[in-house]
Write an enzyme that holds these catalytic residues in place. Structure first.
Site, PDB file in Angstrom:
ATOM      1  N   PHE A 150       0.861  -1.182   0.000  1.00 13.97           N
ATOM      2  CA  PHE A 150       0.000   0.000   0.000  1.00 13.97           C
ATOM      3  C   PHE A 150       0.895   1.229   0.000  1.00 13.97           C
ATOM      4  O   PHE A 150       1.555   1.536   0.986  1.00 13.97           O
ATOM      5  CB  PHE A 150      -0.939   0.048   1.210  1.00 13.97           C
ATOM      6  N   ASP A 235       9.516   2.964   1.521  1.00  7.63           N
ATOM      7  CA  ASP A 235       8.349   3.779   1.840  1.00  7.63           C
ATOM      8  C   ASP A 235       8.192   3.767   3.360  1.00  7.63           C
ATOM      9  O   ASP A 235       7.673   2.814   3.935  1.00  7.63           O
ATOM     10  CB  ASP A 235       7.114   3.203   1.150  1.00  7.63           C
ATOM     11  N   LYS A 264       2.914  11.619   6.521  1.00  7.94           N
ATOM     12  CA  LYS A 264       2.075  11.461   7.709  1.00  7.94           C
ATOM     13  C   LYS A 264       2.599  12.246   8.908  1.00  7.94           C
ATOM     14  O   LYS A 264       2.319  13.411   9.057  1.00  7.94           O
ATOM     15  CB  LYS A 264       1.861   9.984   8.011  1.00  7.94           C
TER      16      LYS A 264
END
Length: 415
Positions: A150, A235, A264
């Site tokens: 993801f 990531d 984030k």
């Protein structure tokens, strides 16, 4: 019309939920809680009910809601300048990029806004590096990715997703990617061609329920990438910036990727901030006009991001996640056989597989919400816990207790 008059007929959670269902796209299926205010690890809904936040905005709130130093940085910058575009310099961008690069051990930073933008940027960076440095033939660059990944929801990223909900009906899909089983070094090696420019992976697959690879996988990927002249792209959008007890999850096994994508927590839960970090030999293939963003690197985002970097530079939050991990793990593992099948923990990040014969992950999260804890399900019977790194040990125990009580109630109901 003032906000007060516009909201005059809205007073309960259900009032706000009904309005949202009517006018906002249904691209999420949230728990029936309407948050009105928040501070630290706690949120309060419109009816005055208090909840422990065990999700922390998918790690965007690593430092808790409204951390005073981050709020101050944002307020101070709001009084000065919020946006210049990159057509001009601003006095926040250089210090932010310098200190973020130092924090993650790289030379340069390319600031963007969302995590998906950071991944898209890393893909462009890897392809251009492949053409300009490695000598791959034009339009033939190939990137190896992991199954069950993801990385975001843009058209290119969902092109190499194998999650039907994320991918279906969004074709035609972007070519240039080969997906291999996560954790399988042999499969990665077999997929490498003369046109391969990078391996893109999450050090821990968060959306899949905090899937942690076997020891040695990340060092093995690093070795392969070095041997075959590939970029290792990590990531770290969910896993990075303190969540796992280290600044970056890759550090747990002493691995240094060539490219990091960050996001984030970099925005402190205040503004969207993301970044790609790499050394000059990679980053300098990006030249004026070849990539950009109107909002990327804006003064407000840079001020908040810089304040986040300063918090992490002390090591306090990383250490807290590391110190609380054993207690967190022990309490969660005590639930195995009592409605839990498997537990995976790294720092203050946990994936818990609920027995599907007992309840779904969504049902478990609803049960926890009734007991004052907000968590998130994923992929059927798995729930994720990612509380703020500032959480107290007592509040952390309350999160696990809410899950234990929810499971006990479900077992009793089934007789």
């Amino acid at each position: 019309m003032t906000n007060a008059s516009a909201n005059a007929n809205l007073s309960t959670n259900q009032d706000y939920i009904n309005l949202e269902d009517e006018v906002a796209a249904h691209n999420y299926s949230p728990l029936p809680v309407v948050v009105a205010s928040a501070e630290g690890a706690w949120v309060t809904d419109v009816e005055g009910n208090h909840y422990l936040d065990a999700l922390a905005g998918y790690s965007a709130l690593n430092f808790g809601h409204r951390h005073p130093e981050l709020i101050k940085a944002a307020k101070d910058q709001l009084d000065r300048a919020t946006l210049t575009s990159r057509a001009f310099h601003n006095d926040m961008l250089g210090p932010f990029c310098r200190d973020l690069a130092q924090l993650v051990g790289k030379d340069m930073v390319l600031p963007m806004n969302s995590g998906a933008e950071a991944v898209e940027t890393a893909i462009k960076l890897a392809r251009k590096w492949g053409y300009r440095v490695k000598g791959v033939e034009a339009d033939e660059a190939h990137i190896i990715v992991m199954e069950n990944n993801f990385h975001g929801r843009t058209t290119t990223i969902v092109s190499f997703s194998n999650d039907p909900e994320a991918r279906d009906d969004y074709g035609p899909y972007t070519p240039g990617f080969t997906s291999v089983p996560y954790g399988d070094l042999a499969a990665i090696e077999a997929a490498i061609t003369d046109n391969t420019v990078a391996v893109l992976l999450e050090p821990i697959q968060g959306e899949m329920g905090v899937q942690i690879p076997k020891e040695g996988f990340l060092p093995g990927v690093r070795e392969l990438c070095t041997e075959r002249n590939l970029l290792m792209i990590a990531d770290e959008i969910q896993s990075g910036l303190g969540r796992t007890g280290t600044t970056l999850a890759c550090e747990y096994e002493g691995v240094e990727a060539d490219v990091y994508t960050l996001g984030k927590a970099l925005g402190g839960g205040i503004v969207p901030v993301s970044a790609v970090a790499a050394n000059k030999d990679v980053m300098e293939v990006i030249t004026p006009g070849t990539h950009g963003s109107t909002f990327g690197g804006n003064p407000l985002a840079a001020a908040v991001g810089h304040a986040v970097v300063k918090l992490l530079a002390t090591g306090e939050f990383q250490q807290r996640a590391k110190e609380l991990e054993p207690r967190f793990r022990e309490h969660l593992e005590s639930l195995i056989g009592k409605g839990v099948q498997e537990v995976r923990v790294r720092g203050l990040w946990a994936g818990i597989d609920i027995d599907p014969e007992l309840m779904t992950g969504k049902e478990a999260c609803k049960g926890m919400a009734k007991r004052g804890v907000l968590a998130k399900d994923t992929h059927g019977s798995t729930i994720r816990l990612a509380p703020p790194l500032s959480i107290s040990a007592e509040d952390l125990e309350q999160i696990v207790q809410a899950l234990e009580d929810t499971l006990e109630h479900a077992r009793a109901a089934k007789g």
